[in-house]
Each structure stands twice: as C-alpha cells, then as structure tokens.
Design an enzyme around this catalytic site. Structure first.
Site, PDB file in Angstrom:
ATOM      1  N   CYS A   1       5.172  52.819  38.002  1.00  0.00           N
ATOM      2  CA  CYS A   1       3.784  52.339  37.574  1.00  0.00           C
ATOM      3  C   CYS A   1       3.053  51.975  38.975  1.00  0.00           C
ATOM      4  O   CYS A   1       1.741  51.753  38.733  1.00  0.00           O
ATOM      5  CB  CYS A   1       4.074  50.977  36.945  1.00  0.00           C
ATOM      6  SG  CYS A   1       5.104  51.311  35.216  1.00  0.00           S
TER       7      CYS A   1
ATOM      8  N   HIS B   1      -2.066  46.690  37.543  1.00  0.00           N
ATOM      9  CA  HIS B   1      -1.438  47.142  36.657  1.00  0.00           C
ATOM     10  C   HIS B   1      -1.126  46.694  35.447  1.00  0.00           C
ATOM     11  O   HIS B   1      -0.553  45.381  35.506  1.00  0.00           O
ATOM     12  CB  HIS B   1      -0.223  47.636  37.195  1.00  0.00           C
ATOM     13  CG  HIS B   1       0.975  48.336  36.249  1.00  0.00           C
ATOM     14  ND1 HIS B   1       0.696  49.548  35.373  1.00  0.00           N
ATOM     15  CD2 HIS B   1       2.148  47.900  35.953  1.00  0.00           C
ATOM     16  CE1 HIS B   1       1.615  49.554  34.533  1.00  0.00           C
ATOM     17  NE2 HIS B   1       2.543  48.830  35.004  1.00  0.00           N
TER      18      HIS B   1
ATOM     19  N   ASN C   1       1.352  49.598  28.227  1.00  0.00           N
ATOM     20  CA  ASN C   1       1.848  49.956  29.702  1.00  0.00           C
ATOM     21  C   ASN C   1       1.864  51.529  29.617  1.00  0.00           C
ATOM     22  O   ASN C   1       2.765  52.137  29.121  1.00  0.00           O
ATOM     23  CB  ASN C   1       3.221  49.202  29.989  1.00  0.00           C
ATOM     24  CG  ASN C   1       3.417  49.511  31.515  1.00  0.00           C
ATOM     25  OD1 ASN C   1       2.717  50.530  31.970  1.00  0.00           O
ATOM     26  ND2 ASN C   1       4.337  48.932  32.294  1.00  0.00           N
TER      27      ASN C   1
HETATM   28  N1  COA Z   1      10.746  41.094  19.178  1.00  0.00           N
HETATM   29  C1  COA Z   1      11.318  40.058  19.136  1.00  0.00           C
HETATM   30  N2  COA Z   1      12.232  39.500  20.076  1.00  0.00           N
HETATM   31  C2  COA Z   1      12.517  40.068  21.058  1.00  0.00           C
HETATM   32  C3  COA Z   1      11.896  41.303  21.510  1.00  0.00           C
HETATM   33  C4  COA Z   1      11.052  41.632  20.265  1.00  0.00           C
HETATM   34  N3  COA Z   1      10.281  42.900  20.576  1.00  0.00           N
HETATM   35  N4  COA Z   1      12.121  41.801  22.599  1.00  0.00           N
HETATM   36  C5  COA Z   1      13.129  40.820  23.097  1.00  0.00           C
HETATM   37  N5  COA Z   1      13.157  39.929  22.161  1.00  0.00           N
HETATM   38  C6  COA Z   1      14.160  38.874  22.304  1.00  0.00           C
HETATM   39  C7  COA Z   1      15.303  38.892  23.193  1.00  0.00           C
HETATM   40  O1  COA Z   1      16.431  39.369  22.625  1.00  0.00           O
HETATM   41  C8  COA Z   1      15.839  37.584  23.622  1.00  0.00           C
HETATM   42  O2  COA Z   1      16.461  36.893  22.771  1.00  0.00           O
HETATM   43  P1  COA Z   1      17.559  35.825  23.045  1.00  0.00           P
HETATM   44  O3  COA Z   1      16.865  34.503  23.348  1.00  0.00           O
HETATM   45  O4  COA Z   1      18.232  35.611  21.331  1.00  0.00           O
HETATM   46  O5  COA Z   1      18.632  36.475  23.789  1.00  0.00           O
HETATM   47  C9  COA Z   1      14.129  36.651  23.523  1.00  0.00           C
HETATM   48  O6  COA Z   1      13.472  37.819  22.632  1.00  0.00           O
HETATM   49  C10 COA Z   1      13.802  36.317  24.946  1.00  0.00           C
HETATM   50  O7  COA Z   1      13.915  37.669  25.509  1.00  0.00           O
HETATM   51  P2  COA Z   1      13.498  37.932  27.083  1.00  0.00           P
HETATM   52  O8  COA Z   1      13.676  39.236  27.675  1.00  0.00           O
HETATM   53  O9  COA Z   1      13.690  36.694  27.968  1.00  0.00           O
HETATM   54  O10 COA Z   1      11.708  37.683  26.879  1.00  0.00           O
HETATM   55  P3  COA Z   1      10.689  37.389  27.934  1.00  0.00           P
HETATM   56  O11 COA Z   1       9.781  36.331  27.747  1.00  0.00           O
HETATM   57  O12 COA Z   1      11.133  37.693  29.316  1.00  0.00           O
HETATM   58  O13 COA Z   1       9.655  38.809  27.327  1.00  0.00           O
HETATM   59  C11 COA Z   1       9.190  41.171  28.345  1.00  0.00           C
HETATM   60  C12 COA Z   1      10.477  39.943  27.476  1.00  0.00           C
HETATM   61  C13 COA Z   1      10.122  42.203  28.386  1.00  0.00           C
HETATM   62  C14 COA Z   1       8.069  41.032  27.465  1.00  0.00           C
HETATM   63  C15 COA Z   1       8.993  40.343  29.749  1.00  0.00           C
HETATM   64  O14 COA Z   1      10.228  40.106  30.374  1.00  0.00           O
HETATM   65  C16 COA Z   1       8.273  41.408  30.707  1.00  0.00           C
HETATM   66  O15 COA Z   1       7.057  41.607  30.442  1.00  0.00           O
HETATM   67  N6  COA Z   1       9.007  41.646  31.711  1.00  0.00           N
HETATM   68  C17 COA Z   1       8.279  42.702  32.669  1.00  0.00           C
HETATM   69  C18 COA Z   1       8.633  44.008  31.964  1.00  0.00           C
HETATM   70  C19 COA Z   1       7.632  45.110  32.692  1.00  0.00           C
HETATM   71  O16 COA Z   1       6.534  44.900  32.762  1.00  0.00           O
HETATM   72  N7  COA Z   1       8.293  46.300  32.860  1.00  0.00           N
HETATM   73  C20 COA Z   1       7.384  47.306  33.532  1.00  0.00           C
HETATM   74  C21 COA Z   1       7.312  47.073  34.813  1.00  0.00           C
HETATM   75  S1  COA Z   1       6.077  48.074  35.566  1.00  0.00           S
END
Ligand code: COA
Length: 338
Positions: free
Chosen positions: A117, A244, A274
């Site tokens: 990215c 980004h 993204n």
């Molecule tokens: N729908 C519903 N629930 C979901 C889900 C979805 N699409 N994806 C994950 N969950 C659940 C998880 O299983 C977890 O459940 P649990 O508490 O029972 O274990 C809960 O939601 C929280 O998950 P978590 O990963 O802690 O959520 P978060 O608030 O961190 O959000 C992202 C997840 C991926 C959106 C966030 O971490 C993020 O954006 N991270 C950066 C990713 C990124 O930008 N990657 C590219 C980098 S360039």
C-alpha cells in the site's frame, strides 16, 4: 536528457484514474459473509467497493488510468513508466512493459515496484530519482491493484476491506518552487513485522488487523511530521492530508494526532475501499473532482502497508486539467484496444 541542473525537481503535472464498473455494496457482502452493513461502516467507513470482473487485469486498470493522465499531459513524451503494484498480471514478465506497449510507449524504461500500500509513494521517490539523475525528463507513475483477488472468499475480516482500481500521475522536470513540485520523500520499512499482512505463495491474504491499525497510525504520523519538517513547514500549515485509504478510523486517528482537522483530511474510502497502491492517486483524483482538493493547497501524502512499509511527501497542489470532461475512466473487461 537535457536541462538546467538547477531545474530537476519532480513536478506533478497530470492525473488520471480508473475504476471497475461494478460496485459491491455491504448488503451484497452480507449475503455471502457473516457480517453486517453497520459493522463494516462503523469499523472501516466503507459502504461500497469497486470489484473488477475476471476479464479485467491489473494492466487494464493501469492502462486506462495512465491514458487519462497522458491525455491531460497533452501527449508530451515520457521516458519512463513505473507501475506500483502487488498484484501484477504475471510473475514474469513485469506488467509495466505491457502497459507501456499498450500506451504506444514501447522503448521507454518500464518496471514494476512492489511496496504494497506504500507503493505509490515509493514510486514517486523512484521517479524523482530518475528525473534528478537525468534518466528521464518526465515519468509516468501508476498505482494499480486488483486486491479483491487476494482474500479467501469466506474471510469476513479482509474481504470487506480490499478492492480494485488504478490511479496515475505524470512527474516532469521542473523547479522546486513551482506548484506540484514534490518535497523530500520520506520512506521506511520494518520487515520484522512482515507477518502482520502477508500472502504466502499460492495462499490467501492473512492479516492481523488491530496491530496493523496501530502501526499504520504511528508510521503515517511520524513520516508525515518528518516530511513536513523537511519541507520547512509545520503540521498547522497543511491544507490537505491525503493518507492511504485503509480505514476511515485510521485516517481520522492520523489527522487527530497531527492536529489536522476532518475538514483538512481527504477521506474517500466510502465508495472505493482499500485499493493498495492505487489508493492515493485515486483519492487525489476524487478530491480534485469533488473540489475538496484545489490548486494551491499545501498537501501531505502519506502511506503505510505490508512489509511493513511507509512513507510521506509534500507538495503544493497544482492546477490539474482533467482529460476531456473527467479524470475518471470506468472500465469493464479487457482494455486491449487502448
Ligand atoms: N463483520 C463482523 N464482525 C467482524 C468482521 C466483520 N466483517 N470482521 C471481524 N469481526 C469481528 C472479529 O471476529 C472480532 O470478534 P470477537 O471480538 O468475537 O473476536 C471483532 O469483530 C473485533 O475484531 P477486531 O479485529 O478487533 O476489530 P477492529 O476494530 O480492529 O477492526 C479492522 C478490524 C480490520 C477493520 C481493523 O483492525 C483495521 O482496519 N486494521 C487495519 C487493517 C488495514 O488497514 N490493513 C491494511 C493495511 S495497509
């Protein structure tokens, strides 16, 4: 190449973008994943993402975005093409020479650059280097990715996030004092966290969201602060922050920490998701079309991605002339007639 050695800054002078026609809504995703529109919107800011059909390649997206940029550059010559992508159409050959050939640019330097990215910022730095070293007077820099190919079909954590698209700019030789002149480009990497976002050979994308979120905010804030300082400015001087587009909460957190309010942040993730290396030029094109990014704005570009990799740079936004009536090209299927 020719030119006054004092006039070898890299100046952004043209912009183009391409998106697949198909827009996938959160409601559609809910029919195949255990998720909800509310979860995706509140956790990521994404409502729709563009998904390329199987006949559309990374080269197709790249070619259309580049053609838009070249039209607004009025078909003047470029001597190099850099394609930032982590989804090339083949392992060998690189995708960039094929894109150059389809743009009738056979013969120029053309190579792919993989920095996930952060690819577009690495490519800007590489292009500025080609200009400074007299390899080229003008360089086409493209970010294009088909990120929708990478998640496992049933992975609710990654599938809602990633999408397809391309954006392109032309950098030309010019003066450091002109609008569009890139400031110093800050780049970095940390391979000790490579496992946080990875696609093993033959496998699907694996991502650890929460630690990536924290690294993204830390690295984009530090890189932006550094780039702004190297440009002789302070964060309060910044008119537009263009990060980004990974997650609207990441953009908001970076802005908050830098003291750059929401009205000065460019956030276009709602309808694009993204798109990895395409995300910054796509955001620039969208913000220019919407009028939220205007000539004269003191702008910071910053990115973070797998690797880990990160970067930032600054520029005063130039007066960009759209190609024809628009900066965007929407595509379906192959673009081999391009
Ligand atoms: N729908 C519903 N629930 C979901 C889900 C979805 N699409 N994806 C994950 N969950 C659940 C998880 O299983 C977890 O459940 P649990 O508490 O029972 O274990 C809960 O939601 C929280 O998950 P978590 O990963 O802690 O959520 P978060 O608030 O961190 O959000 C992202 C997840 C991926 C959106 C966030 O971490 C993020 O954006 N991270 C950066 C990713 C990124 O930008 N990657 C590219 C980098 S360039």
């Amino acid at each position: 190449m020719t030119g006054d050695p004092g006039e070898r800054a890299a100046v952004l002078c043209a912009l183009g973008a391409a998106l697949p026609v198909r827009s996938e809504s959160n409601a559609e995703l809910c029919t195949v994943l255990d998720t909800s529109d509310a979860w995706i919107r509140t956790r990521t800011g994404i409502a729709h993402r563009r998904i390329a059909d199987p006949a559309t390649s990374t080269a197709d997206l790249a070619t259309h975005a580049a053609a838009q940029a070249l039209t607004s550059w009025k078909a003047r010559p470029v001597q190099a093409l850099i394609l930032a992508t982590t989804t090339p159409d083949a392992q060998i050959p690189a995708t960039a020479p094929a894109v150059a050939a389809r743009l009738n640019l056979t013969g120029i330097a053309a190579f792919d650059l993989a920095a996930a990215c952060t690819g577009f910022l690495y490519a800007l730095a590489a292009a500025a280097g080609l200009i400074a070293s007299r390899t080229a007077d003008a360089v086409l820099v493209i970010g294009a990715d088909r990120m929708s190919l990478l998640p496992a079909p049933g992975d609710r954590t990654t599938r809602p996030l990633f999408a397809d698209g391309a954006g392109a700019v032309v950098l030309r030789r010019g003066s450091a004092t002109e609008a569009g002149a890139l400031g110093p480009v800050v780049l970095g990497s940390d391979g000790t966290h490579g496992d946080l976002l990875a696609v093993p050979h033959g496998g699907h994308l694996r991502m650890q969201g929460p630690p990536l979120f924290r690294h993204a905010v830390d690295r984009m804030c530090a890189a932006s602060t550094h780039a702004v300082r190297l440009a002789g400015r302070r964060p309060e001087d910044v008119d537009r922050l263009v990060p980004h587009q990974a997650n609207a909460r990441i953009t908001a957190a970076v802005g908050r920490r830098l003291g750059i309010g929401a009205d000065r942040q460019v956030d276009t993730i709602e309808h694009t998701g993204n798109t990895s290396a395409a995300s910054i030029p796509l955001a620039l094109a969208q913000a220019t079309v919407q009028g939220t990014l205007r000539a004269g704005h003191r702008t910071v570009l910053t990115a973070f991605g797998a690797g880990l990799t990160w970067g930032a740079t600054t520029l005063r936004w130039p007066a960009i002339q759209p190609a024809g009536h628009h900066l965007f090209h929407t595509i379906q299927g192959s673009a081999r007639d391009q």
